[in-house]
Write an enzyme that holds these catalytic residues in place. Structure first.
Site, PDB file in Angstrom:
ATOM      1  N   ARG A  54     -10.522  46.937  49.998  1.00 19.86           N
ATOM      2  CA  ARG A  54     -10.038  45.890  50.899  1.00 19.86           C
ATOM      3  C   ARG A  54     -10.030  44.548  50.160  1.00 19.86           C
ATOM      4  NH1 ARG A  54     -13.481  43.609  54.030  1.00 19.86           N
ATOM      5  NH2 ARG A  54     -14.482  45.535  54.714  1.00 19.86           N
ATOM      6  N   TYR A 106      12.423  33.961  63.211  1.00 17.18           N
ATOM      7  CA  TYR A 106      12.311  35.392  63.501  1.00 17.18           C
ATOM      8  C   TYR A 106      11.558  35.604  64.823  1.00 17.18           C
ATOM      9  CZ  TYR A 106      10.718  40.208  62.893  1.00 17.18           C
ATOM     10  OH  TYR A 106      10.453  41.537  63.073  1.00 17.18           O
ATOM     11  N   ASP A 178       9.404  30.760  55.083  1.00 19.83           N
ATOM     12  CA  ASP A 178       9.649  32.202  55.151  1.00 19.83           C
ATOM     13  C   ASP A 178      10.935  32.466  54.363  1.00 19.83           C
ATOM     14  OD1 ASP A 178      10.470  34.780  55.859  1.00 19.83           O
ATOM     15  OD2 ASP A 178       9.567  34.663  57.847  1.00 19.83           O
ATOM     16  N   LYS A 203      11.823  43.902  53.813  1.00 15.04           N
ATOM     17  CA  LYS A 203      13.251  43.650  53.718  1.00 15.04           C
ATOM     18  C   LYS A 203      13.705  43.747  52.257  1.00 15.04           C
ATOM     19  CE  LYS A 203      12.380  42.960  58.055  1.00 15.04           C
ATOM     20  NZ  LYS A 203      12.089  41.652  58.629  1.00 15.04           N
TER      21      LYS A 203
HETATM   22  C1  LIG Z   1      11.057  41.103  59.476  1.00 18.25           C
HETATM   23  C2  LIG Z   1      10.704  39.682  59.354  1.00 18.25           C
HETATM   24  C3  LIG Z   1       9.389  39.233  59.539  1.00 18.25           C
HETATM   25  C4  LIG Z   1       8.260  40.166  59.946  1.00 18.25           C
HETATM   26  O1  LIG Z   1       7.964  41.065  58.928  1.00 18.25           O
HETATM   27  P1  LIG Z   1       7.360  42.546  59.198  1.00 18.25           P
HETATM   28  O2  LIG Z   1       7.288  43.106  57.819  1.00 18.25           O
HETATM   29  O3  LIG Z   1       8.313  43.259  60.095  1.00 18.25           O
HETATM   30  O4  LIG Z   1       6.023  42.355  59.824  1.00 18.25           O
HETATM   31  C5  LIG Z   1       9.128  37.882  59.356  1.00 18.25           C
HETATM   32  N1  LIG Z   1      10.114  37.015  59.029  1.00 18.25           N
HETATM   33  C6  LIG Z   1      11.392  37.408  58.860  1.00 18.25           C
HETATM   34  C7  LIG Z   1      12.422  36.397  58.501  1.00 18.25           C
HETATM   35  C8  LIG Z   1      11.740  38.751  59.019  1.00 18.25           C
HETATM   36  O5  LIG Z   1      13.011  39.125  58.863  1.00 18.25           O
END
Ligand SMILES: *Cc1c(COP(=O)(O)O)cnc(C)c1O
Length: 393
Positions: A54, A106, A178, A203
């Site tokens: 961890r 998001y 982000d 992604k």
């Molecule tokens: C998908 C996404 C998230 C969340 O990520 P997860 O891996 O699904 O927890 C946060 N910000 C953006 C812009 C996203 O497309």
């Protein structure tokens, strides 16, 4: 770190940063260290600092070093999801602090700020971050963080990262970006002044729709120490196999992003001329309201394309259900092309009036353009767009 940003280019870092041949066998690929604990050399003497997975794991450490290098950053930490990474940033704040958050972030991020973190006395204000003056006006002495997504989802609005970072820094607040939609291949927020870059590695970083993950990168050693401490203390860590999969994805990030973009540009241009299409939203088009900013702060325009189809919901439905190569699914950033309907799928939790107000109309369709052959993608969309709704009367 023997492969450092500045000394090597992006493509090379993606393949080598954090990924030197393994010491005992020379294995070229970082092994999956599927272990929870480590035999110690003596009392209080863990080998190379590894004592419990961890806290630290060699596969995870390699991945963290690689993603840090790709963002031109010094320090990376990995999480079991993008939301896990986002959550970890909140441990920089205290009860009573305020956060300014983009008004088009998001959905999961919106839910987290409004339904989770607000219960701990952290208030968020949702502001259109494309308007720097509006952001400035929203600052109070309690504002400790500015949270920005650019481009946004699904409207692909851009915010000026350099101006916002200068503003946040002048107010003594953290600037968090982000960067999921652009990936470090097309946009490097730390270079523009951000304190922290957030990723949903699910992604583009992973890129193959086979893993959920998240990451944070920073250049600030104090922030990193806090992130590392909270990563270990809270425990939303990815397993070694997920780290390995994501790192495998990173190796081809540059090649994939170039192909995503090549297909996206051609599709956007073609859709703009299509008689069934009302409007196309893509930062690479001259018609995009933030096209100049896109050219300035990004090195490419990415693989996400949104468009509004003529004929509203009924026509949108027949397009969404009419494609074969584009799969009808949420998520984005994988090698396969996806098509989705924000109003019914990803953004359904936003009330209809508010959706219409911000531009998420019933005819809006979002594409995550994959790396299949352009001709197949075009043919697929064209067939779906031409399958007109027939009146049942
Ligand atoms: C998908 C996404 C998230 C969340 O990520 P997860 O891996 O699904 O927890 C946060 N910000 C953006 C812009 C996203 O497309």
């Amino acid at each position: 770190m023997s492969f450092k940003p500045g000394e090597y280019s992006f493509e090379t870092l993606a393949i080598h940063a954090g990924q030197e041949p393994e010491a005992t066998t020379g294995a070229v690929v970082v092994p999956i260290f599927q272990t929870s604990t480590y035999a110690q050399e003596g009392l209080g003497k863990p080998k190379l600092g590894y004592d419990y997975s961890r806290a630290d794991n060699p596969t995870r450490a390699a991945y963290e070093e690689c993603i840090a290098a790709l963002e031109n950053g010094k320090y990376g930490t990995a999480y079991s999801s993008g939301m896990g990474a986002i959550n970890n940033c909140m441990y920089l704040l205290q009860s009573g602090d305020e956060v300014i958050v983009g008004d088009d972030v998001y959905g999961g991020t919106f839910r987290f700020f409004t339904k989770v973190i607000d219960g701990f006395g952290i208030k968020s204000k949702f502001i259109d971050t494309t308007d720097v003056a509006a952001v400035e006006a929203a600052f109070t002495p309690k504002t400790k963080m500015l949270w920005v997504e650019t481009p946004t989802n699904p409207l692909l609005k851009l915010s000026d990262l350099k101006a916002l970072a200068e503003l946040a820094r002048s107010k003594g607040a953290y600037m968090v970006v982000d960067n999921t939609f652009m990936s470090p291949y097309f946009q490097k927020p730390l270079d523009l002044g951000a304190h922290i870059v957030v990723h949903s590695a699910t992604k583009y970083l992973g890129g193959h729709s086979d893993v959920i993950g998240g990451a944070l990168v920073t250049n600030d050693s104090e922030i990193h120490e806090r992130m590392k401490f909270c990563q270990k203390s809270v425990g939303a860590v990815p397993g070694p196999f997920d780290c390995w999969l994501t790192m495998r994805g990173l190796k081809t990030l540059a090649v994939r992003m170039r192909e995503h973009e090549r297909n996206a540009i051609r599709l956007a241009q073609w859709l703009e001329e299509h008689e069934q299409v009302e409007r196309v939203i893509y930062p690479g088009l001259a018609s995009h309201p933030h096209h100049e900013l896109a050219k300035k702060q990004m090195s490419g325009f990415g693989g996400m394309v949104s468009f509004i189809v003529k004929g509203g919901l009924e026509q949108a439905r027949s397009v969404l259900e009419g494609t074969k190569v584009f799969l009808l699914a949420e998520s984005l950033g994988g090698v396969e092309s996806l098509i989705e309907h924000p109003a019914i799928m990803t953004h359904a939790s936003i009330p209809k009036e508010r959706r219409e107000e911000i531009g998420i109309s019933d005819g809006l369709i979002r594409l995550s353009v994959g790396i299949e052959a352009f001709e197949d993608l075009q043919k697929d969309l064209d067939a779906a767009l031409s399958s007109r709704v027939t009146c049942g009367c």
